[in-house]
Design a protein around this motif. Structure first.
Motif, PDB file in Angstrom:
ATOM      1  N   MET A   1       0.854  -1.176   0.000  1.00 31.41           N
ATOM      2  CA  MET A   1       0.000   0.000   0.000  1.00 31.41           C
ATOM      3  C   MET A   1       0.901   1.240   0.000  1.00 31.41           C
ATOM      4  O   MET A   1       1.813   1.361   0.808  1.00 31.41           O
ATOM      5  CB  MET A   1      -0.904  -0.010   1.229  1.00 31.41           C
ATOM      6  CG  MET A   1      -1.775   1.235   1.318  1.00 31.41           C
ATOM      7  SD  MET A   1      -2.893   1.272   2.721  1.00 31.41           S
ATOM      8  CE  MET A   1      -4.193   0.247   2.120  1.00 31.41           C
ATOM      9  N   THR A   2       0.617   2.159  -0.899  1.00 27.38           N
ATOM     10  CA  THR A   2       1.387   3.404  -0.963  1.00 27.38           C
ATOM     11  C   THR A   2       0.816   4.412   0.036  1.00 27.38           C
ATOM     12  O   THR A   2      -0.308   4.256   0.538  1.00 27.38           O
ATOM     13  CB  THR A   2       1.316   4.016  -2.369  1.00 27.38           C
ATOM     14  OG1 THR A   2      -0.031   4.419  -2.630  1.00 27.38           O
ATOM     15  CG2 THR A   2       1.802   3.036  -3.434  1.00 27.38           C
ATOM     16  N   PHE A   3       1.580   5.446   0.291  1.00 28.03           N
ATOM     17  CA  PHE A   3       1.099   6.524   1.147  1.00 28.03           C
ATOM     18  C   PHE A   3      -0.161   7.143   0.534  1.00 28.03           C
ATOM     19  O   PHE A   3      -1.101   7.501   1.240  1.00 28.03           O
ATOM     20  CB  PHE A   3       2.195   7.575   1.348  1.00 28.03           C
ATOM     21  CG  PHE A   3       1.848   8.636   2.354  1.00 28.03           C
ATOM     22  CD1 PHE A   3       1.805   8.346   3.710  1.00 28.03           C
ATOM     23  CD2 PHE A   3       1.584   9.937   1.956  1.00 28.03           C
ATOM     24  CE1 PHE A   3       1.492   9.319   4.651  1.00 28.03           C
ATOM     25  CE2 PHE A   3       1.275  10.918   2.876  1.00 28.03           C
ATOM     26  CZ  PHE A   3       1.230  10.605   4.230  1.00 28.03           C
ATOM     27  N   TYR A   4      -0.183   7.258  -0.769  1.00 28.54           N
ATOM     28  CA  TYR A   4      -1.349   7.760  -1.505  1.00 28.54           C
ATOM     29  C   TYR A   4      -2.595   6.955  -1.124  1.00 28.54           C
ATOM     30  O   TYR A   4      -3.637   7.520  -0.793  1.00 28.54           O
ATOM     31  CB  TYR A   4      -1.061   7.653  -3.008  1.00 28.54           C
ATOM     32  CG  TYR A   4      -2.215   7.925  -3.929  1.00 28.54           C
ATOM     33  CD1 TYR A   4      -2.552   9.225  -4.294  1.00 28.54           C
ATOM     34  CD2 TYR A   4      -2.955   6.872  -4.475  1.00 28.54           C
ATOM     35  CE1 TYR A   4      -3.602   9.466  -5.166  1.00 28.54           C
ATOM     36  CE2 TYR A   4      -3.995   7.108  -5.347  1.00 28.54           C
ATOM     37  CZ  TYR A   4      -4.317   8.408  -5.686  1.00 28.54           C
ATOM     38  OH  TYR A   4      -5.357   8.647  -6.551  1.00 28.54           O
ATOM     39  N   ASP A   5      -2.488   5.631  -1.158  1.00 29.72           N
ATOM     40  CA  ASP A   5      -3.611   4.771  -0.791  1.00 29.72           C
ATOM     41  C   ASP A   5      -3.945   4.909   0.691  1.00 29.72           C
ATOM     42  O   ASP A   5      -5.112   4.979   1.069  1.00 29.72           O
ATOM     43  CB  ASP A   5      -3.288   3.305  -1.095  1.00 29.72           C
ATOM     44  CG  ASP A   5      -3.101   3.040  -2.570  1.00 29.72           C
ATOM     45  OD1 ASP A   5      -3.859   3.602  -3.381  1.00 29.72           O
ATOM     46  OD2 ASP A   5      -2.179   2.267  -2.916  1.00 29.72           O
ATOM     47  N   GLU A   6      -2.922   4.943   1.503  1.00 30.99           N
ATOM     48  CA  GLU A   6      -3.105   5.014   2.946  1.00 30.99           C
ATOM     49  C   GLU A   6      -3.901   6.246   3.375  1.00 30.99           C
ATOM     50  O   GLU A   6      -4.723   6.175   4.293  1.00 30.99           O
ATOM     51  CB  GLU A   6      -1.723   5.022   3.616  1.00 30.99           C
ATOM     52  CG  GLU A   6      -1.759   5.019   5.118  1.00 30.99           C
ATOM     53  CD  GLU A   6      -0.364   5.100   5.706  1.00 30.99           C
ATOM     54  OE1 GLU A   6      -0.193   5.852   6.678  1.00 30.99           O
ATOM     55  OE2 GLU A   6       0.553   4.428   5.195  1.00 30.99           O
ATOM     56  N   GLN A  52       0.980  11.669  -7.909  1.00 31.17           N
ATOM     57  CA  GLN A  52       2.109  10.879  -8.384  1.00 31.17           C
ATOM     58  C   GLN A  52       3.194  10.795  -7.324  1.00 31.17           C
ATOM     59  O   GLN A  52       3.750   9.714  -7.078  1.00 31.17           O
ATOM     60  CB  GLN A  52       2.667  11.487  -9.660  1.00 31.17           C
ATOM     61  CG  GLN A  52       3.871  10.740 -10.192  1.00 31.17           C
ATOM     62  CD  GLN A  52       4.316  11.255 -11.524  1.00 31.17           C
ATOM     63  OE1 GLN A  52       3.518  11.312 -12.456  1.00 31.17           O
ATOM     64  NE2 GLN A  52       5.571  11.635 -11.638  1.00 31.17           N
ATOM     65  N   TYR A  53       3.523  11.908  -6.686  1.00 28.89           N
ATOM     66  CA  TYR A  53       4.600  11.918  -5.695  1.00 28.89           C
ATOM     67  C   TYR A  53       4.345  10.903  -4.586  1.00 28.89           C
ATOM     68  O   TYR A  53       5.251  10.218  -4.140  1.00 28.89           O
ATOM     69  CB  TYR A  53       4.768  13.321  -5.091  1.00 28.89           C
ATOM     70  CG  TYR A  53       5.871  13.355  -4.064  1.00 28.89           C
ATOM     71  CD1 TYR A  53       7.192  13.509  -4.458  1.00 28.89           C
ATOM     72  CD2 TYR A  53       5.595  13.164  -2.712  1.00 28.89           C
ATOM     73  CE1 TYR A  53       8.216  13.488  -3.523  1.00 28.89           C
ATOM     74  CE2 TYR A  53       6.609  13.139  -1.770  1.00 28.89           C
ATOM     75  CZ  TYR A  53       7.912  13.304  -2.182  1.00 28.89           C
ATOM     76  OH  TYR A  53       8.926  13.275  -1.246  1.00 28.89           O
ATOM     77  N   TRP A  54       3.091  10.813  -4.161  1.00 27.72           N
ATOM     78  CA  TRP A  54       2.773   9.945  -3.026  1.00 27.72           C
ATOM     79  C   TRP A  54       2.411   8.517  -3.435  1.00 27.72           C
ATOM     80  O   TRP A  54       1.974   7.728  -2.614  1.00 27.72           O
ATOM     81  CB  TRP A  54       1.674  10.570  -2.174  1.00 27.72           C
ATOM     82  CG  TRP A  54       2.165  11.787  -1.451  1.00 27.72           C
ATOM     83  CD1 TRP A  54       1.787  13.083  -1.671  1.00 27.72           C
ATOM     84  CD2 TRP A  54       3.137  11.842  -0.395  1.00 27.72           C
ATOM     85  NE1 TRP A  54       2.463  13.924  -0.824  1.00 27.72           N
ATOM     86  CE2 TRP A  54       3.296  13.193  -0.033  1.00 27.72           C
ATOM     87  CE3 TRP A  54       3.889  10.876   0.264  1.00 27.72           C
ATOM     88  CZ2 TRP A  54       4.180  13.594   0.970  1.00 27.72           C
ATOM     89  CZ3 TRP A  54       4.773  11.268   1.260  1.00 27.72           C
ATOM     90  CH2 TRP A  54       4.906  12.617   1.603  1.00 27.72           C
ATOM     91  N   GLY A  55       2.575   8.176  -4.706  1.00 26.03           N
ATOM     92  CA  GLY A  55       2.394   6.786  -5.122  1.00 26.03           C
ATOM     93  C   GLY A  55       1.130   6.504  -5.896  1.00 26.03           C
ATOM     94  O   GLY A  55       0.793   5.340  -6.138  1.00 26.03           O
ATOM     95  N   THR A  58       0.523   8.012 -12.439  1.00 22.12           N
ATOM     96  CA  THR A  58       1.654   8.757 -12.995  1.00 22.12           C
ATOM     97  C   THR A  58       1.225   9.722 -14.105  1.00 22.12           C
ATOM     98  O   THR A  58       2.032  10.099 -14.955  1.00 22.12           O
ATOM     99  CB  THR A  58       2.722   7.788 -13.522  1.00 22.12           C
ATOM    100  OG1 THR A  58       2.115   6.960 -14.520  1.00 22.12           O
ATOM    101  CG2 THR A  58       3.294   6.928 -12.415  1.00 22.12           C
TER     102      THR A  58
END
Length: 121
Positions: A1-6, A52-55, A58
């Motif tokens: 899980m990316t920070f974006y998802d979190e 994009q930066y947080w995952g 793109t």
């Protein structure tokens, strides 16, 4: 899980960016740094960059290439005062997103580093 998802993905980043730009629209120091009459395109670019930066997707790089943040901001005198205004509005965006304290701290640390990096005058 990316920070974006979190943090809740696009919906959360949209809240942050929309709140940020609502502040910029009323800021006498920052508003002239956004030459477009409509802040919508700048808001969309910032939204895409942060996603994009947080995952997240793109899309930003696919549409605009490498972020090249300093180069893109070079035409504007980004002073320490402008940085503080920018951070004030970003803080409002983060507050509106209601992240956990840990998520907020991680996002805020990045934002402060980025703001410091952008000062060029």
């Amino acid at each position: 899980m990316t920070f974006y998802d979190e943090i809740g993905g696009a919906e959360t980043i949209r809240t942050i960016v929309a709140t940020f730009y609502a502040g910029v629209a009323q800021d006498e120091l920052l508003r002239p740094m956004y030459p477009e009459e409509d802040l919508g395109p700048a808001e969309e670019r910032f939204f895409g960059f942060l996603c994009q930066y947080w995952g997240g997707p793109t899309t930003y790089s696919e549409q605009r290439g490498h972020p090249r943040l300093r180069m893109r901001h070079a035409p504007f005198a980004v002073t320490h005062e402008a940085k503080e205004h920018w951070l004030t509005h970003f803080r409002e965006g983060l507050d509106a997103a209601k992240l956990t304290p840990e998520q907020d701290a991680e996002f805020w640390a990045y934002v402060v580093r980025a703001a410091d990096f952008m000062v060029n005058a």
